[in-house]
Design a protein around this motif. Structure first.
Motif, PDB file in Angstrom:
ATOM      1  N   LEU B  54       0.859  -1.189   0.000  1.00 14.03           N
ATOM      2  CA  LEU B  54       0.000   0.000   0.000  1.00 14.03           C
ATOM      3  C   LEU B  54       0.893   1.236   0.000  1.00 14.03           C
ATOM      4  CD1 LEU B  54      -2.738   1.514   0.398  1.00 14.03           C
ATOM      5  CD2 LEU B  54      -2.523   1.089   2.854  1.00 14.03           C
ATOM      6  N   ALA B  55       0.521   2.218  -0.837  1.00 18.67           N
ATOM      7  CA  ALA B  55       1.187   3.529  -0.794  1.00 18.67           C
ATOM      8  C   ALA B  55       0.116   4.564  -0.458  1.00 18.67           C
ATOM      9  CB  ALA B  55       1.823   3.848  -2.147  1.00 18.67           C
ATOM     10  N   ILE B  56       0.421   5.392   0.530  1.00 20.91           N
ATOM     11  CA  ILE B  56      -0.532   6.435   0.940  1.00 20.91           C
ATOM     12  C   ILE B  56       0.109   7.804   0.725  1.00 20.91           C
ATOM     13  CG2 ILE B  56      -1.865   7.415   2.865  1.00 20.91           C
ATOM     14  CD1 ILE B  56      -1.865   4.681   4.197  1.00 20.91           C
ATOM     15  N   VAL B  57      -0.604   8.698   0.040  1.00 19.58           N
ATOM     16  CA  VAL B  57      -0.104  10.065  -0.155  1.00 19.58           C
ATOM     17  C   VAL B  57      -0.765  10.978   0.875  1.00 19.58           C
ATOM     18  CG1 VAL B  57       0.053  12.036  -1.726  1.00 19.58           C
ATOM     19  CG2 VAL B  57       0.287   9.701  -2.613  1.00 19.58           C
ATOM     20  N   GLY B  58       0.059  11.565   1.738  1.00 19.91           N
ATOM     21  CA  GLY B  58      -0.455  12.489   2.756  1.00 19.91           C
ATOM     22  C   GLY B  58       0.422  13.719   2.843  1.00 19.91           C
ATOM     23  N   VAL B  59       0.357  14.534   1.803  1.00 16.20           N
ATOM     24  CA  VAL B  59       1.177  15.752   1.752  1.00 16.20           C
ATOM     25  C   VAL B  59       0.233  16.957   1.640  1.00 16.20           C
ATOM     26  CG1 VAL B  59       3.136  14.552   0.694  1.00 16.20           C
ATOM     27  CG2 VAL B  59       1.419  15.640  -0.766  1.00 16.20           C
ATOM     28  N   PRO B  60       0.718  18.173   1.901  1.00 22.34           N
ATOM     29  CA  PRO B  60      -0.173  19.333   1.780  1.00 22.34           C
ATOM     30  C   PRO B  60      -0.844  19.401   0.417  1.00 22.34           C
ATOM     31  CG  PRO B  60       1.835  19.974   2.894  1.00 22.34           C
ATOM     32  CD  PRO B  60       2.044  18.560   2.418  1.00 22.34           C
ATOM     33  N   ILE B  61      -2.079  19.914   0.412  1.00 25.92           N
ATOM     34  CA  ILE B  61      -2.934  19.851  -0.769  1.00 25.92           C
ATOM     35  C   ILE B  61      -2.276  20.466  -2.012  1.00 25.92           C
ATOM     36  CG2 ILE B  61      -4.230  21.968  -0.205  1.00 25.92           C
ATOM     37  CD1 ILE B  61      -6.782  20.348  -1.094  1.00 25.92           C
ATOM     38  N   ARG B  78       0.882  -1.493 -10.119  1.00 24.14           N
ATOM     39  CA  ARG B  78       0.491  -2.645  -9.330  1.00 24.14           C
ATOM     40  C   ARG B  78       0.162  -2.303  -7.866  1.00 24.14           C
ATOM     41  NH1 ARG B  78       2.681  -5.539  -5.635  1.00 24.14           N
ATOM     42  NH2 ARG B  78       4.425  -4.090  -5.474  1.00 24.14           N
ATOM     43  N   VAL B  79       0.983  -1.435  -7.263  1.00 26.79           N
ATOM     44  CA  VAL B  79       0.828  -1.133  -5.832  1.00 26.79           C
ATOM     45  C   VAL B  79      -0.458  -0.338  -5.585  1.00 26.79           C
ATOM     46  CG1 VAL B  79       1.867   0.058  -3.848  1.00 26.79           C
ATOM     47  CG2 VAL B  79       3.336  -1.093  -5.537  1.00 26.79           C
ATOM     48  N   PRO B  80      -1.296  -0.785  -4.644  1.00 30.26           N
ATOM     49  CA  PRO B  80      -2.497  -0.018  -4.316  1.00 30.26           C
ATOM     50  C   PRO B  80      -2.133   1.381  -3.819  1.00 30.26           C
ATOM     51  CG  PRO B  80      -2.659  -2.242  -3.439  1.00 30.26           C
ATOM     52  CD  PRO B  80      -1.243  -2.070  -3.924  1.00 30.26           C
ATOM     53  N   LEU B  81      -2.812   2.392  -4.371  1.00 32.95           N
ATOM     54  CA  LEU B  81      -2.508   3.792  -4.071  1.00 32.95           C
ATOM     55  C   LEU B  81      -3.721   4.491  -3.448  1.00 32.95           C
ATOM     56  CD1 LEU B  81      -0.721   6.377  -4.382  1.00 32.95           C
ATOM     57  CD2 LEU B  81      -1.687   6.613  -6.693  1.00 32.95           C
ATOM     58  N   ALA B  82      -3.496   5.090  -2.276  1.00 32.50           N
ATOM     59  CA  ALA B  82      -4.567   5.860  -1.615  1.00 32.50           C
ATOM     60  C   ALA B  82      -4.041   7.246  -1.284  1.00 32.50           C
ATOM     61  CB  ALA B  82      -5.011   5.148  -0.340  1.00 32.50           C
ATOM     62  N   ASP B  83      -4.952   8.208  -1.161  1.00 36.59           N
ATOM     63  CA  ASP B  83      -4.532   9.533  -0.685  1.00 36.59           C
ATOM     64  C   ASP B  83      -5.415   9.917   0.493  1.00 36.59           C
ATOM     65  OD1 ASP B  83      -6.978  10.211  -2.018  1.00 36.59           O
ATOM     66  OD2 ASP B  83      -6.283  12.289  -2.013  1.00 36.59           O
ATOM     67  N   ILE B  84      -4.970  10.906   1.253  1.00 36.83           N
ATOM     68  CA  ILE B  84      -5.776  11.374   2.391  1.00 36.83           C
ATOM     69  C   ILE B  84      -6.016  12.883   2.313  1.00 36.83           C
ATOM     70  CG2 ILE B  84      -5.168   9.514   4.000  1.00 36.83           C
ATOM     71  CD1 ILE B  84      -3.020  11.405   5.194  1.00 36.83           C
ATOM     72  N   THR B  85      -6.073  13.395   1.089  1.00 28.48           N
ATOM     73  CA  THR B  85      -6.308  14.826   0.871  1.00 28.48           C
ATOM     74  C   THR B  85      -7.760  15.177   1.234  1.00 28.48           C
ATOM     75  OG1 THR B  85      -4.828  14.535  -0.992  1.00 28.48           O
ATOM     76  CG2 THR B  85      -5.920  16.656  -0.814  1.00 28.48           C
ATOM     77  N   SER B  86      -7.971  16.427   1.660  1.00 28.55           N
ATOM     78  CA  SER B  86      -9.311  16.805   2.115  1.00 28.55           C
ATOM     79  C   SER B  86     -10.264  17.161   0.973  1.00 28.55           C
ATOM     80  CB  SER B  86      -9.218  17.963   3.110  1.00 28.55           C
ATOM     81  OG  SER B  86      -8.621  19.075   2.485  1.00 28.55           O
TER      82      SER B  86
END
Lengths: 305, 305
Positions: B54-61, B78-86
């Protein structure tokens, strides 16, 4: 019931209202004799006031002046007279005009959901011979409350912000949400506990009496003017937002931030504590010892604060 | 630390930010391996992503799109990609464009003051092959959190009210108070616990990053337009107040009251509970088990909610 040093006789005009009943309960708790005085008691008014040690007027604001006028002759220029109206300058002035005896203006800063004066504040405004009320103010403090002295004008100026503008801002947000048909239940599904806390404050307003809030906002020209100023502030900030002026918006934010100063850190800490309490309650772990509060609208004329 | 059924390898881009550290902490708690990926790690990026589950992107918008572009080639489709942007619509779209593998949009509705997912909500937006993220969503729920599914558009629409308009309303009230030079300390002396609660919410805003709140309000044309609508609503209501139109003001109040319906009673009850907790805390009797929350601004790009 505790035994008071010197039991007093207190007549509460509007004593059947929720705030009147609250005051009666606390007075009796400290061993005093209370006589609630209602609309139908005017025929026997002399019985209620002739030997009273204190008369308190706690009727809706639009009837306060009229009740004071009718009441004054029964006080014989002698009985200490206090009121608990949420606007002070005109009513302290009215009491001083109509009654030559001891006068005190009071404003309990809470509604009748509370069980005692614990952590509650009561504003006191000097009228005349206020030492005659010392026993009553001491009772409030013995019960855990705090008496805060202010001039009637200072009180009314502060209430312009603390009540009128604040309630206006909450009402405007709620009215906008209703106009936008926001799905409130769904918004809670989406949101953080702090949003829930804010929606609770807005929703709380709408659980109460529309006329009461209208009267608070409309009470004085100063309040109406301040509400206009609040609306103009919204327009000014919204224009900055509309043109996407990020530095401009940041500058306004920082200016308020400088003004809030240390108050901001205190707010973050205190609201964080409450958000924790709310989160645990939502998870089914309420704080022990916190029973549900009694609901109910204040028929005395103050919102349930 | 609990033993996970199947330990996973997770790379968090922005893993040194507060939200990144929170996610890392919870993942490790459940037995997974976490690799925080910072600005200086691009040279060795293949090490971080080649075998990631899993790769998660959590950087400023404002850096999110650029980071996604730079990251995509390392995921090998291939790697599952998620972000946590608002903001979800543009970033879920970006991930789908840039990466042919599994995609999920997430928005944790809280800041990093919290210690676990307990009572917290995470919005999840379907991207592609979202069953590949099931283990991570289950972890959130096992930790006491709630996953709420929404389309990216539905999420963004809701955030317009839940974040942008709400923060605007609180900022406007605080800015107005600063302009009026309200004596904040004195206002607390005068006021009820519920006023204190409201001032806490406004003050809380100003304990945080101005740029963060500016970005939330300015993020989309829809948000800017809604903020304009909120300002127009204030003006409309203030005009009713200015002409002292009591029936008109009551009518508006009642219309919002009808809209709030049962939500109002729930709000009164819940805020009453919190006001009791606050009153007892102010009287020096804090709820047992409630330690002070850690303070701190979210450098990940979300306000401390």
């Amino acid at each position: 019931m505790r035994k008071a040093q010197e039991p007093k006789r207190v007549t509460i005009v509007g004593g059947n209202g929720l705030m009147g009943r609250f005051l009666a309960g606390r007075l009796r708790h400290f061993g005093h004799e209370v006589r609630p005085f209602g609309r139908r008691d005017w025929e026997r008014a002399d019985v209620f006031f002739a030997d009273a040690d204190l008369a308190i007027v706690g009727v809706p604001i639009d009837r306060t002046r009229e009740v004071m006028e009718r009441l004054a002759p029964f006080l014989g220029g002698r009985v200490p007279l206090a009121d608990i109206t949420s606007l002070k300058a005109p009513y302290v002035r009215a009491m001083l005009e109509l009654h030559p005896g001891p006068v005190l203006g009071l404003h309990p800063m809470f509604g009748p959901g509370v069980k005692s004066f614990l952590s509650q504040r009561v504003i006191a405004c000097e009228g005349r011979m206020t030492d005659r009320f010392a026993w009553f103010l001491r009772l409030i403090e013995e019960d855990g409350g705090k008496v805060v002295w202010a001039t009637p004008e200072e009180h009314d100026r502060m209430m312009t912000i603390v009540q009128a503008v604040r309630h206006f801002a909450a009402m405007a947000l709620g009215f906008f949400m209703s106009r936008e048909k926001v799905d409130l239940g769904k918004s809670l599904e989406f949101a953080s506990p702090v949003y829930r806390l804010e929606l609770d404050i807005v929703g709380r307003l709408f659980a109460q009496d529309p006329a009461l809030y209208a009267d608070i906002m409309l009470a004085t020209p100063e309040r109406r003017e301040a509400i206009g100023g609040m609306a103009r502030t919204c327009v000014e900030l919204a224009e900055i937002v509309a043109r996407g002026d990020r530095p401009g918006l940041i500058e306004k934010f920082e200016s308020a931030q400088r003004f809030f100063g240390a108050e901001a850190a205190r707010s973050l800490e205190e609201s964080g504590y409450l958000i924790d309490v709310l989160s645990e309650r939502l998870a089914g772990r309420p704080c022990p010892g916190h029973a549900r509060r009694a609901k109910g609208k204040d028929d005395h004329g103050d919102p349930v604060e």
